[in-house]
Design a protein around this motif. Structure first.
Motif, PDB file in Angstrom:
ATOM      1  N   VAL A  87      12.438  -5.030  -2.042  1.00 20.45           N
ATOM      2  CA  VAL A  87      13.109  -4.284  -1.228  1.00 20.45           C
ATOM      3  C   VAL A  87      12.280  -3.744  -0.156  1.00 20.45           C
ATOM      4  O   VAL A  87      11.028  -3.383  -0.587  1.00 20.45           O
ATOM      5  CB  VAL A  87      13.962  -3.154  -1.939  1.00 20.45           C
ATOM      6  CG1 VAL A  87      13.123  -2.208  -2.783  1.00 20.45           C
ATOM      7  CG2 VAL A  87      14.928  -2.482  -0.978  1.00 20.45           C
ATOM      8  N   THR A  88      12.844  -3.460   0.824  1.00 19.30           N
ATOM      9  CA  THR A  88      11.868  -2.858   1.852  1.00 19.30           C
ATOM     10  C   THR A  88      12.621  -1.471   2.156  1.00 19.30           C
ATOM     11  O   THR A  88      13.418  -1.205   2.571  1.00 19.30           O
ATOM     12  CB  THR A  88      11.782  -3.621   3.169  1.00 19.30           C
ATOM     13  OG1 THR A  88      11.243  -4.875   2.963  1.00 19.30           O
ATOM     14  CG2 THR A  88      10.968  -3.103   4.188  1.00 19.30           C
ATOM     15  N   LEU A  89      11.573  -0.419   2.053  1.00 16.96           N
ATOM     16  CA  LEU A  89      11.725   1.023   2.398  1.00 16.96           C
ATOM     17  C   LEU A  89      10.845   1.461   3.390  1.00 16.96           C
ATOM     18  O   LEU A  89       9.544   1.417   3.006  1.00 16.96           O
ATOM     19  CB  LEU A  89      11.888   1.890   1.042  1.00 16.96           C
ATOM     20  CG  LEU A  89      13.086   1.343   0.213  1.00 16.96           C
ATOM     21  CD1 LEU A  89      12.751   2.199  -1.137  1.00 16.96           C
ATOM     22  CD2 LEU A  89      14.441   1.827   0.803  1.00 16.96           C
ATOM     23  N   GLY A  90      11.167   2.175   4.564  1.00 15.93           N
ATOM     24  CA  GLY A  90      10.299   2.830   5.560  1.00 15.93           C
ATOM     25  C   GLY A  90       9.166   1.944   5.835  1.00 15.93           C
ATOM     26  O   GLY A  90       8.045   2.250   6.136  1.00 15.93           O
ATOM     27  N   GLY A  91       9.429   0.626   5.913  1.00 16.85           N
ATOM     28  CA  GLY A  91       8.474  -0.332   6.402  1.00 16.85           C
ATOM     29  C   GLY A  91       7.636  -1.193   5.653  1.00 16.85           C
ATOM     30  O   GLY A  91       6.775  -1.632   5.544  1.00 16.85           O
ATOM     31  N   GLN A 132       2.283  -4.018   4.798  1.00 11.37           N
ATOM     32  CA  GLN A 132       2.152  -2.816   3.713  1.00 11.37           C
ATOM     33  C   GLN A 132       3.220  -3.300   2.626  1.00 11.37           C
ATOM     34  O   GLN A 132       4.283  -3.613   3.005  1.00 11.37           O
ATOM     35  CB  GLN A 132       2.693  -1.584   4.297  1.00 11.37           C
ATOM     36  CG  GLN A 132       1.758  -0.908   5.339  1.00 11.37           C
ATOM     37  CD  GLN A 132       2.282   0.801   5.518  1.00 11.37           C
ATOM     38  OE1 GLN A 132       3.312   0.996   5.791  1.00 11.37           O
ATOM     39  NE2 GLN A 132       1.209   1.645   5.296  1.00 11.37           N
ATOM     40  N   ALA A 133       2.553  -3.537   1.533  1.00 14.67           N
ATOM     41  CA  ALA A 133       3.155  -3.950   0.459  1.00 14.67           C
ATOM     42  C   ALA A 133       2.676  -3.523  -0.871  1.00 14.67           C
ATOM     43  O   ALA A 133       1.406  -3.221  -1.008  1.00 14.67           O
ATOM     44  CB  ALA A 133       2.995  -5.451   0.501  1.00 14.67           C
ATOM     45  N   VAL A 134       3.636  -3.259  -1.964  1.00 19.07           N
ATOM     46  CA  VAL A 134       3.327  -3.140  -3.180  1.00 19.07           C
ATOM     47  C   VAL A 134       3.920  -3.662  -4.175  1.00 19.07           C
ATOM     48  O   VAL A 134       5.217  -3.886  -4.273  1.00 19.07           O
ATOM     49  CB  VAL A 134       3.740  -1.438  -3.360  1.00 19.07           C
ATOM     50  CG1 VAL A 134       3.666  -0.701  -4.804  1.00 19.07           C
ATOM     51  CG2 VAL A 134       3.126  -0.477  -2.361  1.00 19.07           C
ATOM     52  N   GLN A 167      -2.306 -10.757  -2.308  1.00 18.80           N
ATOM     53  CA  GLN A 167      -3.265  -9.355  -1.719  1.00 18.80           C
ATOM     54  C   GLN A 167      -2.522  -8.195  -1.137  1.00 18.80           C
ATOM     55  O   GLN A 167      -2.461  -7.916   0.082  1.00 18.80           O
ATOM     56  CB  GLN A 167      -4.500  -9.876  -0.575  1.00 18.80           C
ATOM     57  CG  GLN A 167      -5.373 -10.543  -1.374  1.00 18.80           C
ATOM     58  CD  GLN A 167      -6.325  -9.788  -2.126  1.00 18.80           C
ATOM     59  OE1 GLN A 167      -7.285  -9.092  -1.694  1.00 18.80           O
ATOM     60  NE2 GLN A 167      -6.203  -9.769  -3.560  1.00 18.80           N
ATOM     61  N   PRO A 168      -1.370  -7.483  -1.869  1.00 18.13           N
ATOM     62  CA  PRO A 168      -0.671  -6.513  -1.557  1.00 18.13           C
ATOM     63  C   PRO A 168      -1.614  -5.294  -1.385  1.00 18.13           C
ATOM     64  O   PRO A 168      -2.910  -5.330  -1.738  1.00 18.13           O
ATOM     65  CB  PRO A 168       0.207  -6.121  -2.562  1.00 18.13           C
ATOM     66  CG  PRO A 168      -0.528  -6.754  -3.806  1.00 18.13           C
ATOM     67  CD  PRO A 168      -0.916  -8.094  -3.312  1.00 18.13           C
ATOM     68  N   GLN A 169      -1.509  -4.061  -0.970  1.00 14.66           N
ATOM     69  CA  GLN A 169      -2.093  -2.813  -0.851  1.00 14.66           C
ATOM     70  C   GLN A 169      -2.536  -2.410  -2.289  1.00 14.66           C
ATOM     71  O   GLN A 169      -3.649  -1.894  -2.425  1.00 14.66           O
ATOM     72  CB  GLN A 169      -1.586  -1.997  -0.022  1.00 14.66           C
ATOM     73  CG  GLN A 169      -1.681  -2.056   1.576  1.00 14.66           C
ATOM     74  CD  GLN A 169      -1.066  -0.974   2.450  1.00 14.66           C
ATOM     75  OE1 GLN A 169       0.306  -1.157   2.625  1.00 14.66           O
ATOM     76  NE2 GLN A 169      -1.825  -0.556   3.059  1.00 14.66           N
ATOM     77  N   LEU A 170      -1.460  -2.641  -3.270  1.00 14.40           N
ATOM     78  CA  LEU A 170      -1.314  -1.560  -4.233  1.00 14.40           C
ATOM     79  C   LEU A 170      -0.302  -2.415  -5.399  1.00 14.40           C
ATOM     80  O   LEU A 170       0.502  -3.303  -5.025  1.00 14.40           O
ATOM     81  CB  LEU A 170      -0.724  -0.243  -3.944  1.00 14.40           C
ATOM     82  CG  LEU A 170      -0.681   0.745  -4.985  1.00 14.40           C
ATOM     83  CD1 LEU A 170      -1.760   1.030  -5.408  1.00 14.40           C
ATOM     84  CD2 LEU A 170       0.179   1.977  -4.436  1.00 14.40           C
ATOM     85  N   CYS A 171      -0.882  -2.338  -6.372  1.00 16.20           N
ATOM     86  CA  CYS A 171      -0.202  -2.740  -7.694  1.00 16.20           C
ATOM     87  C   CYS A 171      -0.144  -1.668  -8.539  1.00 16.20           C
ATOM     88  O   CYS A 171      -0.926  -1.099  -9.196  1.00 16.20           O
ATOM     89  CB  CYS A 171      -0.756  -3.965  -8.298  1.00 16.20           C
ATOM     90  SG  CYS A 171      -0.182  -4.481 -10.041  1.00 16.20           S
ATOM     91  N   LEU A 172       1.255  -1.246  -9.014  1.00  8.91           N
ATOM     92  CA  LEU A 172       1.387  -0.327  -9.868  1.00  8.91           C
ATOM     93  C   LEU A 172       2.016  -0.597 -11.101  1.00  8.91           C
ATOM     94  O   LEU A 172       2.939  -1.496 -11.124  1.00  8.91           O
ATOM     95  CB  LEU A 172       2.525   1.114  -9.444  1.00  8.91           C
ATOM     96  CG  LEU A 172       1.970   1.408  -7.886  1.00  8.91           C
ATOM     97  CD1 LEU A 172       3.143   2.368  -7.408  1.00  8.91           C
ATOM     98  CD2 LEU A 172       0.854   2.268  -8.134  1.00  8.91           C
TER      99      LEU A 172
END
Length: 203
Positions: A87-91, A132-134, A167-172
């Motif tokens: 899903v995309t939220l706030g870009g 921007q990707a998580v 290569q996303p910015q972040l993996c949680l």
């Protein structure tokens, strides 16, 4: 974007209440699985999270019942369960994969995916490096923020490979309790094993 993230509440309603109270300062709330314990007790936690004033993004943990969680989120406008989808939220693009990868527990309540199936589900996880990707997962990537007490690594090679490729910015992530609070990197991607506290991230 301000993200408030957590994992592994394991039926802790008080912790869920503290998270929802803090969510007033967030743009999005992220839960990386294990709301229940051994398949039970997650409903009370989810009912609290449903009171969040901001959108809530979830992946199921290995202690959760994926079907029950999917049914709960079906009637929740602000809730998004991500498993092999996004899903995309706030870009910002968010993509999720739940459960234990690979399966290391044969108990009937354990929700898991094999590495091959996880790789299939992660095929939709591709985007340009400028975006921007998580990535939200329950299991950490193999070798990063996945350290057990005996010194072994119990992350997922499929998740590690998907991160290396996209290569996303972040993996949680969460799952490995001994690794709560640990961070690391795969290329440009920061990996954070969350735990049940308040974890603030700004993108």
């Amino acid at each position: 974007m301000r993200i408030l993230a957590f994992s592994d509440l394991h039926c802790d309603v008080a912790a869920a209440e503290a998270i929802v109270a803090a969510a007033l300062g967030a743009d999005v709330l992220v839960g990386c699985g294990d709301f229940a314990t051994r398949g039970r007790g997650g409903a009370a936690v989810l009912e609290v999270l449903k009171l969040s004033p901001v959108p809530v993004l979830l992946v199921h943990g290995n202690h959760d019942d994926p079907q029950a969680l999917r049914a709960f989120c079906a009637g929740w406008e602000q809730g998004h369960l991500l498993h092999g989808g996004g899903v995309t939220l706030g870009g910002v693009r968010f993509f999720g994969l739940g459960g234990e990868v690979p399966c290391r527990n044969s108990e009937p309540w354990n929700a898991s995916e094999g590495e091959a199936r996880a790789a299939e589900l992660l095929q939709g996880f591709t985007w340009g490096q400028g975006e921007q990707a998580v990535l939200l997962t329950h299991t950490p990537p193999l070798g990063v923020a996945d350290l057990q007490r005996d010194g072994s690594h119990e992350g997922s090679s499929a998740i590690r490979d998907a991160i290396a490729a996209s290569q996303p910015q972040l993996c949680l992530c969460g799952h490995i309790h001994n690794a709560w609070g640990l961070t690391g990197r795969i290329g440009r991607t920061e990996v954070r094993n969350l735990g049940p506290g308040l974890n603030w991230i700004t993108l």
